[in-house]
Design a protein around this motif. Structure first.
Motif: not given
Length: 188
Positions: A151-152, A74, A156, A148-149
Motif C-alpha cells: 500500500e505504501q 512495513t 508513493e 502495508h508495504t
C-alpha cells in the motif's frame, strides 16, 4: 545501514527506561555507545541507527517495536527491529540484496520469497512460516507488514505520477498512452 525512517519515539524510550530503572550509564554500557548518545536519544534530539535499536530495547527490557511509533508496520520496520541492514536481511533470507530491496520497497515477492522445501521435514514450507522467524515476527504480522508495504508503494508511486503530471504534462500523457497501448496488447 538503511536510512529508512522507522519511528523511534524518545517519549517511549524515556518511559521504558523509567519503568526498567535503568541508568544512562548502564544503557550506554549495555549497548556500546556513549552516555552522551543515550542522552541524545532520550532527549529526542537524535535518532539511534537502526542497528542500535535492539540493544536499546534489551537494555530497558522491551521489544524494539515498543520504542517506536508507526502508523503501519512495513517490511522495513520488521527488518529494522531485528537490527539488520538490508544486506544482512537478504543474506539471512537467502536472496540477493537487490531482490530483497525490491521486496522491502514494493511488498512484491519474487520467486525466492515463496515456499521452500525443507529436507528435514520432507515438506514444502510457506513463505510466512519460514520467513516470519527471521523477521522476529508472527506469520500474521509478516502478512500485515507486506500488505502495508504494498500500500505504501502504491501511494508513493501515485505521488510520483502526480508530480510528473504537474511538472511535464506532455511527457506524462505520452507515458500513459504507452501504458494503455501495452495493456491493450496484453489483453489480446
Amino acid at each position: 545501514m538503511s536510512e529508512t525512517p522507522y519511528g523511534f519515539d524518545a517519549v517511549k524510550f524515556r518511559a521504558a527506561r523509567t519503568a526498567a530503572g535503568a541508568s544512562v550509564a548502564g544503557i550506554a554500557r549495555a549497548v556500546g555507545v556513549s552516555e552522551r548518545a543515550v542522552s541524545f536519544y532520550l532527549a529526542g534530539t537524535r535518532t539511534p541507527r537502526p542497528g542500535i535499536l535492539p540493544g536499546l530495547a534489551a537494555a530497558v527490557g522491551t521489544a524494539p517495536a515498543d520504542l517506536c511509533t508507526v502508523e503501519h508496520e512495513t517490511l522495513a520496520h520488521l527488518r529494522i527491529y531485528t537490527g539488520r541492514t538490508r544486506a544482512e536481511m537478504a543474506s539471512v533470507l537467502g536472496m540477493g540484496e537487490e531482490t530483497y530491496r525490491h521486496l522491502e520497497t514494493t511488498g512484491e515477492r519474487g520467486r525466492l520469497a515463496h515456499a521452500r522445501y525443507d529436507d528435514h521435514e520432507d515438506r514444502w514450507i510457506a513463505w510466512q512460516e519460514w520467513a516470519a522467524p527471521l523477521f522476529a515476527a508472527t506469520a500474521e504480522r509478516l502478512d500485515v507488514a507486506e500488505e502495508h508495504t504494498r500500500e505504501q508503494h502504491r501511494v508513493e508511486r501515485e505521488r510520483h505520477w502526480q508530480r510528473l503530471r504537474l511538472a511535464n504534462p506532455e511527457h506524462a500523457a505520452r507515458i500513459e498512452e504507452l501504458g494503455r497501448a501495452g495493456r491493450a496488447l496484453r489483453e489480446r
